[in-house]
Motif scaffolding. Sequence first.
Motif, PDB file in Angstrom:
ATOM      1  N   ALA A 236       0.841  -1.214   0.000  1.00 42.29           N
ATOM      2  CA  ALA A 236       0.000   0.000   0.000  1.00 42.29           C
ATOM      3  C   ALA A 236       0.867   1.251   0.000  1.00 42.29           C
ATOM      4  N   LEU A 237       1.900   1.268   0.848  1.00 48.74           N
ATOM      5  CA  LEU A 237       2.771   2.450   0.907  1.00 48.74           C
ATOM      6  C   LEU A 237       3.465   2.667  -0.440  1.00 48.74           C
ATOM      7  N   TRP A 238       3.944   1.574  -1.040  1.00 55.25           N
ATOM      8  CA  TRP A 238       4.655   1.710  -2.308  1.00 55.25           C
ATOM      9  C   TRP A 238       3.698   2.170  -3.415  1.00 55.25           C
ATOM     10  N   GLN A 239       2.528   1.535  -3.501  1.00 51.92           N
ATOM     11  CA  GLN A 239       1.575   1.910  -4.553  1.00 51.92           C
ATOM     12  C   GLN A 239       1.160   3.367  -4.435  1.00 51.92           C
ATOM     13  N   ALA A 240       0.953   3.833  -3.205  1.00 55.40           N
ATOM     14  CA  ALA A 240       0.515   5.224  -3.020  1.00 55.40           C
ATOM     15  C   ALA A 240       1.645   6.205  -3.325  1.00 55.40           C
ATOM     16  N   ALA A 241       2.898   5.814  -3.034  1.00 56.53           N
ATOM     17  CA  ALA A 241       4.026   6.737  -3.235  1.00 56.53           C
ATOM     18  C   ALA A 241       4.568   6.687  -4.652  1.00 56.53           C
ATOM     19  N   LEU A 242       4.643   5.467  -5.215  1.00 59.67           N
ATOM     20  CA  LEU A 242       5.369   5.304  -6.476  1.00 59.67           C
ATOM     21  C   LEU A 242       4.625   4.500  -7.536  1.00 59.67           C
ATOM     22  N   GLY A 243       3.486   3.938  -7.192  1.00 56.89           N
ATOM     23  CA  GLY A 243       2.819   3.004  -8.107  1.00 56.89           C
ATOM     24  C   GLY A 243       1.558   3.558  -8.744  1.00 56.89           C
ATOM     25  N   ASP A 244       0.613   2.662  -9.010  1.00 54.85           N
ATOM     26  CA  ASP A 244      -0.574   3.093  -9.762  1.00 54.85           C
ATOM     27  C   ASP A 244      -1.738   3.538  -8.855  1.00 54.85           C
TER      28      ASP A 244
ATOM     29  N   PRO B 179      -6.797   7.450  -7.172  1.00 55.30           N
ATOM     30  CA  PRO B 179      -6.546   7.637  -5.758  1.00 55.30           C
ATOM     31  C   PRO B 179      -6.879   9.032  -5.246  1.00 55.30           C
ATOM     32  N   GLY B 180      -6.807  10.029  -6.106  1.00 58.32           N
ATOM     33  CA  GLY B 180      -7.142  11.380  -5.644  1.00 58.32           C
ATOM     34  C   GLY B 180      -6.108  11.928  -4.696  1.00 58.32           C
ATOM     35  N   PRO B 181      -6.402  13.082  -4.110  1.00 62.44           N
ATOM     36  CA  PRO B 181      -5.422  13.766  -3.279  1.00 62.44           C
ATOM     37  C   PRO B 181      -5.153  13.034  -1.971  1.00 62.44           C
ATOM     38  N   ALA B 182      -5.960  12.055  -1.669  1.00 62.09           N
ATOM     39  CA  ALA B 182      -5.745  11.220  -0.493  1.00 62.09           C
ATOM     40  C   ALA B 182      -5.551  12.073   0.755  1.00 62.09           C
ATOM     41  N   LEU B 183      -4.521  11.788   1.534  1.00 68.22           N
ATOM     42  CA  LEU B 183      -4.390  12.405   2.844  1.00 68.22           C
ATOM     43  C   LEU B 183      -3.410  13.575   2.841  1.00 68.22           C
ATOM     44  N   ALA B 184      -2.869  13.907   1.669  1.00 71.81           N
ATOM     45  CA  ALA B 184      -1.925  15.021   1.614  1.00 71.81           C
ATOM     46  C   ALA B 184      -2.637  16.291   2.080  1.00 71.81           C
ATOM     47  N   GLY B 185      -1.978  17.032   2.932  1.00 71.73           N
ATOM     48  CA  GLY B 185      -2.567  18.291   3.393  1.00 71.73           C
ATOM     49  C   GLY B 185      -3.460  18.139   4.610  1.00 71.73           C
ATOM     50  N   GLU B 186      -3.769  16.903   5.012  1.00 73.03           N
ATOM     51  CA  GLU B 186      -4.593  16.704   6.204  1.00 73.03           C
ATOM     52  C   GLU B 186      -3.704  16.759   7.458  1.00 73.03           C
ATOM     53  N   LEU B 220      -8.396   3.603  -3.329  1.00 75.46           N
ATOM     54  CA  LEU B 220      -7.357   2.614  -3.030  1.00 75.46           C
ATOM     55  C   LEU B 220      -6.965   1.864  -4.304  1.00 75.46           C
ATOM     56  N   GLY B 221      -6.650   2.626  -5.338  1.00 75.63           N
ATOM     57  CA  GLY B 221      -6.090   2.029  -6.548  1.00 75.63           C
ATOM     58  C   GLY B 221      -7.102   1.477  -7.520  1.00 75.63           C
ATOM     59  N   PRO B 222      -6.592   0.989  -8.676  1.00 80.22           N
ATOM     60  CA  PRO B 222      -7.462   0.594  -9.787  1.00 80.22           C
ATOM     61  C   PRO B 222      -8.047  -0.808  -9.672  1.00 80.22           C
ATOM     62  N   ARG B 223      -7.568  -1.631  -8.745  1.00 75.60           N
ATOM     63  CA  ARG B 223      -8.121  -2.979  -8.604  1.00 75.60           C
ATOM     64  C   ARG B 223      -9.147  -2.986  -7.476  1.00 75.60           C
ATOM     65  N   ALA B 236      -2.453   1.390   6.730  1.00 75.97           N
ATOM     66  CA  ALA B 236      -1.036   1.670   6.429  1.00 75.97           C
ATOM     67  C   ALA B 236      -0.875   3.095   5.899  1.00 75.97           C
ATOM     68  N   LEU B 237      -1.755   3.484   4.972  1.00 78.52           N
ATOM     69  CA  LEU B 237      -1.649   4.834   4.401  1.00 78.52           C
ATOM     70  C   LEU B 237      -1.857   5.885   5.489  1.00 78.52           C
ATOM     71  N   TRP B 238      -2.848   5.645   6.351  1.00 76.42           N
ATOM     72  CA  TRP B 238      -3.128   6.618   7.406  1.00 76.42           C
ATOM     73  C   TRP B 238      -1.970   6.695   8.405  1.00 76.42           C
ATOM     74  N   GLN B 239      -1.492   5.539   8.851  1.00 73.56           N
ATOM     75  CA  GLN B 239      -0.403   5.526   9.841  1.00 73.56           C
ATOM     76  C   GLN B 239       0.845   6.218   9.293  1.00 73.56           C
ATOM     77  N   ALA B 240       1.149   5.984   8.007  1.00 72.31           N
ATOM     78  CA  ALA B 240       2.354   6.587   7.431  1.00 72.31           C
ATOM     79  C   ALA B 240       2.193   8.096   7.250  1.00 72.31           C
ATOM     80  N   ALA B 241       0.964   8.533   6.933  1.00 70.43           N
ATOM     81  CA  ALA B 241       0.746   9.961   6.667  1.00 70.43           C
ATOM     82  C   ALA B 241       0.478  10.752   7.942  1.00 70.43           C
ATOM     83  N   LEU B 242      -0.297  10.168   8.869  1.00 71.82           N
ATOM     84  CA  LEU B 242      -0.794  10.943  10.002  1.00 71.82           C
ATOM     85  C   LEU B 242      -0.616  10.265  11.355  1.00 71.82           C
ATOM     86  N   GLY B 243      -0.161   9.029  11.381  1.00 68.87           N
ATOM     87  CA  GLY B 243      -0.148   8.266  12.627  1.00 68.87           C
ATOM     88  C   GLY B 243       1.240   8.035  13.193  1.00 68.87           C
ATOM     89  N   ASP B 244       1.419   6.908  13.877  1.00 62.97           N
ATOM     90  CA  ASP B 244       2.678   6.679  14.574  1.00 62.97           C
ATOM     91  C   ASP B 244       3.721   5.936  13.736  1.00 62.97           C
TER      92      ASP B 244
END
Lengths: 246, 246
Positions: A236-244, B179-186, B220-223, B236-244
Amino acid sequence: MSDAALSRPKVRLHVTQSLGQGQTVTLEREQAHYLFSVMRLAPGDALALFNGHDGEWRACVTEAGKRSGTLVCETPSAPQVMPPDLWLLFAPIRKERTDFIVEKATEMGAARILPVATDHTNAARIRQDRLQAHAVEAAEQCGGTYVPPVDALRPLAEVLAGWPEGRRLMFCDEARAGPGPALAGEAPGRWAILIGPEGGFSGPERARIAALPFARPVGLGPRILRADTAAVAALALWQAALGDWR
Amino acid sequence: MSDAALSRPKVRLHVTQSLGQGQTVTLEREQAHYLFSVMRLAPGDALALFNGHDGEWRACVTEAGKRSGTLVCETPSAPQVMPPDLWLLFAPIRKERTDFIVEKATEMGAARILPVATDHTNAARIRQDRLQAHAVEAAEQCGGTYVPPVDALRPLAEVLAGWPEGRRLMFCDEARAGPGPALAGEAPGRWAILIGPEGGFSGPERARIAALPFARPVGLGPRILRADTAAVAALALWQAALGDWR
């Protein structure tokens, strides 16, 4: 599944034959059993087919037997979508969790799955055909048009010794305290993710991997993740940062 | 598990009693069975205890019976670590996959788990006690000192109607293309993640959720991801962007 997906054929089948307008697909015994006995399709019913390179096609059942059957491709229903050039390297664990990693890697868009034996790997062998079948089933379920190949089990040291030029390695190191700079500043392209086994990497192994010029150590938070959780999280981290998923 | 973890007691047990220097812990029947019959601990053996608020303690077995036993807390072995203030809302699915979501949410550091019934939810009831036991077991496994409470099943509309001031909602909408702007800026703070059921949200439901002022739709991607995959990926996306994991 979205509402839009519900109006499409419910059954998706991966086949090995070429797909194209008017193309006839002769079913193998197991496929006929699945379509006609399990899913109860009958002549005239629609389903979706994909083979990993010709996109998805809407097809129609023309003959349905207990052990055989024939389909005809009608119209293209989705374009072929290839995942980013991302490999997943993981150490096999208990059977159900290994199956699970292959299923999740397919859903998450890994392009190739490489089981590797590390210093702390318990599994001496894997059922490669069984894991490949799980990848096919996951692709059928997730609406993808691509099935990642599952390699034979190889020693991690051997895979790393023959590492291809220009492919970077996101090294998910449980011993790394804190998440670190992670993937910020990295560029897309050819990548691989390496997930450790239950029991972690051995000390010497960890030092060797971290010293590789193509390795990018990444932490996955303060809690210890099971290998299957770590695989989904890293993908998930890779796809969001560098993937599709960008 | 890291090498460092291997030198610590292998057995971790969640208890409800207070923990502190010299504190005696009297075991319940099931705990005694687990420690002495399953894990084969004997008087004098060490284990790790946690209760969700007093950190982790190294304890020693002082009495071991078939149906009872006593432990004594010796020294603190890890500080109490609370997860970020993140809720996970998900629609229950097939039993094994619901168990799995609770296990993964605990490993990934959710602070509270809220099963919700959506328009397309099949499960009319859940086994709340069973799910809570899964959260306890996952915390024991992942080295965490916190166990997220698992709420009773409630209608999603009811949960959203009583939504607390200031808590944002990461709305994982499968129908969102890209995916859209996702959590950037939050900003970090009080958050919740909402994962849809198999079959997706209904059209009216999706429109209602997306219109909520506290909702942040994220793709959460094209699939198409299964609900359990989506839960781990979103956490995972939330923890990496805004969590611990930052």
